[in-house]
Scaffold this motif. Sequence first.
Motif, PDB file in Angstrom:
ATOM      1  N   MET A   1      -6.027 -11.055  -7.575  1.00  0.00           N
ATOM      2  CA  MET A   1      -4.868 -10.494  -7.047  1.00  0.00           C
ATOM      3  C   MET A   1      -4.820 -10.683  -5.579  1.00  0.00           C
ATOM      4  N   GLY A   2      -3.802 -11.062  -5.020  1.00  0.00           N
ATOM      5  CA  GLY A   2      -3.683 -11.160  -3.501  1.00  0.00           C
ATOM      6  C   GLY A   2      -3.406 -10.002  -2.844  1.00  0.00           C
ATOM      7  N   GLN A   3      -3.535  -9.897  -1.776  1.00  0.00           N
ATOM      8  CA  GLN A   3      -3.408  -8.533  -0.812  1.00  0.00           C
ATOM      9  C   GLN A   3      -1.837  -8.348  -0.722  1.00  0.00           C
ATOM     10  N   ASN A   4      -1.027  -9.543  -0.467  1.00  0.00           N
ATOM     11  CA  ASN A   4       0.475  -9.328  -0.528  1.00  0.00           C
ATOM     12  C   ASN A   4       0.929  -8.784  -1.804  1.00  0.00           C
ATOM     13  N   GLU A   5       0.394  -9.269  -3.062  1.00  0.00           N
ATOM     14  CA  GLU A   5       0.926  -8.688  -4.219  1.00  0.00           C
ATOM     15  C   GLU A   5       0.654  -7.293  -4.302  1.00  0.00           C
ATOM     16  N   TYR A   6      -0.509  -6.770  -3.952  1.00  0.00           N
ATOM     17  CA  TYR A   6      -0.786  -5.553  -3.891  1.00  0.00           C
ATOM     18  C   TYR A   6      -0.057  -4.722  -2.849  1.00  0.00           C
ATOM     19  N   GLU A   7       0.410  -4.970  -1.787  1.00  0.00           N
ATOM     20  CA  GLU A   7       0.979  -4.340  -0.775  1.00  0.00           C
ATOM     21  C   GLU A   7       2.502  -4.092  -1.392  1.00  0.00           C
ATOM     22  N   LYS A   8       3.021  -5.396  -1.825  1.00  0.00           N
ATOM     23  CA  LYS A   8       4.458  -5.247  -2.443  1.00  0.00           C
ATOM     24  C   LYS A   8       4.466  -4.002  -3.576  1.00  0.00           C
ATOM     25  N   TRP A   9       3.501  -4.180  -4.238  1.00  0.00           N
ATOM     26  CA  TRP A   9       3.476  -3.103  -5.350  1.00  0.00           C
ATOM     27  C   TRP A   9       3.408  -1.475  -4.801  1.00  0.00           C
ATOM     28  N   VAL A  10       2.389  -1.477  -3.654  1.00  0.00           N
ATOM     29  CA  VAL A  10       2.434  -0.157  -3.087  1.00  0.00           C
ATOM     30  C   VAL A  10       3.688   0.366  -2.594  1.00  0.00           C
ATOM     31  N   THR A  11       4.185  -0.735  -1.722  1.00  0.00           N
ATOM     32  CA  THR A  11       5.650  -0.476  -0.981  1.00  0.00           C
ATOM     33  C   THR A  11       6.737  -0.060  -1.991  1.00  0.00           C
ATOM     34  N   SER A  12       6.727  -0.821  -3.317  1.00  0.00           N
ATOM     35  CA  SER A  12       7.710  -0.712  -4.293  1.00  0.00           C
ATOM     36  C   SER A  12       7.567   0.785  -4.543  1.00  0.00           C
ATOM     37  N   LEU A  13       6.386   1.160  -5.087  1.00  0.00           N
ATOM     38  CA  LEU A  13       6.153   2.914  -5.358  1.00  0.00           C
ATOM     39  C   LEU A  13       6.562   3.647  -4.422  1.00  0.00           C
ATOM     40  N   LYS A  15       8.816   3.495  -1.938  1.00  0.00           N
ATOM     41  CA  LYS A  15      10.119   3.661  -1.955  1.00  0.00           C
ATOM     42  C   LYS A  15      10.894   4.015  -3.307  1.00  0.00           C
ATOM     43  N   ARG A  16      10.695   3.863  -4.317  1.00  0.00           N
ATOM     44  CA  ARG A  16      11.044   4.324  -5.807  1.00  0.00           C
ATOM     45  C   ARG A  16      10.724   5.699  -5.704  1.00  0.00           C
ATOM     46  N   PHE A  17       9.788   6.498  -5.389  1.00  0.00           N
ATOM     47  CA  PHE A  17       9.345   7.706  -5.360  1.00  0.00           C
ATOM     48  C   PHE A  17       8.994   8.403  -4.122  1.00  0.00           C
ATOM     49  N   PRO A  18      10.178   8.435  -3.439  1.00  0.00           N
ATOM     50  CA  PRO A  18       9.656   8.869  -1.962  1.00  0.00           C
ATOM     51  C   PRO A  18       9.387  10.373  -1.634  1.00  0.00           C
ATOM     52  N   LEU A  19       9.694  11.376  -2.659  1.00  0.00           N
ATOM     53  CA  LEU A  19       9.288  12.568  -2.597  1.00  0.00           C
ATOM     54  C   LEU A  19       7.527  12.482  -2.765  1.00  0.00           C
ATOM     55  N   LEU A  20       7.086  12.134  -3.958  1.00  0.00           N
ATOM     56  CA  LEU A  20       5.755  12.110  -4.246  1.00  0.00           C
ATOM     57  C   LEU A  20       5.016  11.400  -3.149  1.00  0.00           C
ATOM     58  N   TYR A  21       5.565  10.293  -2.597  1.00  0.00           N
ATOM     59  CA  TYR A  21       4.612   9.333  -1.533  1.00  0.00           C
ATOM     60  C   TYR A  21       4.960   9.701  -0.292  1.00  0.00           C
ATOM     61  N   ARG A  22       5.545  11.021   0.010  1.00  0.00           N
ATOM     62  CA  ARG A  22       6.212  11.163   1.528  1.00  0.00           C
ATOM     63  C   ARG A  22       5.162  11.077   2.533  1.00  0.00           C
ATOM     64  N   GLY A  23       3.700  11.404   1.914  1.00  0.00           N
ATOM     65  CA  GLY A  23       2.818  11.527   3.045  1.00  0.00           C
ATOM     66  C   GLY A  23       2.255   9.950   3.487  1.00  0.00           C
ATOM     67  N   ARG A  24       2.784   8.957   2.773  1.00  0.00           N
ATOM     68  CA  ARG A  24       2.230   7.551   3.057  1.00  0.00           C
ATOM     69  C   ARG A  24       2.806   7.291   4.554  1.00  0.00           C
ATOM     70  N   ARG A  25       3.699   7.717   5.220  1.00  0.00           N
ATOM     71  CA  ARG A  25       4.144   7.594   6.591  1.00  0.00           C
ATOM     72  C   ARG A  25       2.997   8.099   7.488  1.00  0.00           C
ATOM     73  N   ARG A  26       2.177   9.214   7.083  1.00  0.00           N
ATOM     74  CA  ARG A  26       1.246   9.678   7.923  1.00  0.00           C
ATOM     75  C   ARG A  26      -0.258   9.135   7.770  1.00  0.00           C
TER      76      ARG A  26
END
Length: 136
Positions: A1-13, A15-26
């Motif tokens: 698995m490439g780091q790019n693919e992994y980051e795309k997956w995390v970014t997708s999650l 974006k799709r679930f902004p309330l659940l992952y709202r701490g990601r910005r911090r």
Amino acid sequence: MGQNEYEKWVTSLVKRFPLLYRGRRRGEADFYLRGLGWFPVIEKLSEELEIEIRRLRDEEGVPVRRLPRAFRVKEKFGKLRFQIVNPTPAVFDAIFKAEQEAATRCEICGRTATPSQTGELVLCPEHMHLRIKDEV
């Protein structure tokens, strides 16, 4: 698995679930996984939790700062660990079920795997060689 693919997956999650992952910005809601095999389990869990969080906000009037949010998603001792702040019993139940499901899925590809008994990686027969070579 490439780091790019992994980051795309995390970014997708995130974006799709902004309330659940709202701490990601911090710098919270960090992900520490070896592969994308548990992605379907985490995605399904994220959807369930986002629905519950919206219900808590909209129907029960829970302030955003008191809503559940993901803190860390990782593998530890051969098991999925989905750590959350401000959990409710319904949130705990959903997380428990997802962690149980992930315990039977290969961390790399998501196929059926034997649950870890000794804290080793959860791998299917095709990826079992990675445990021996420690190439994950």
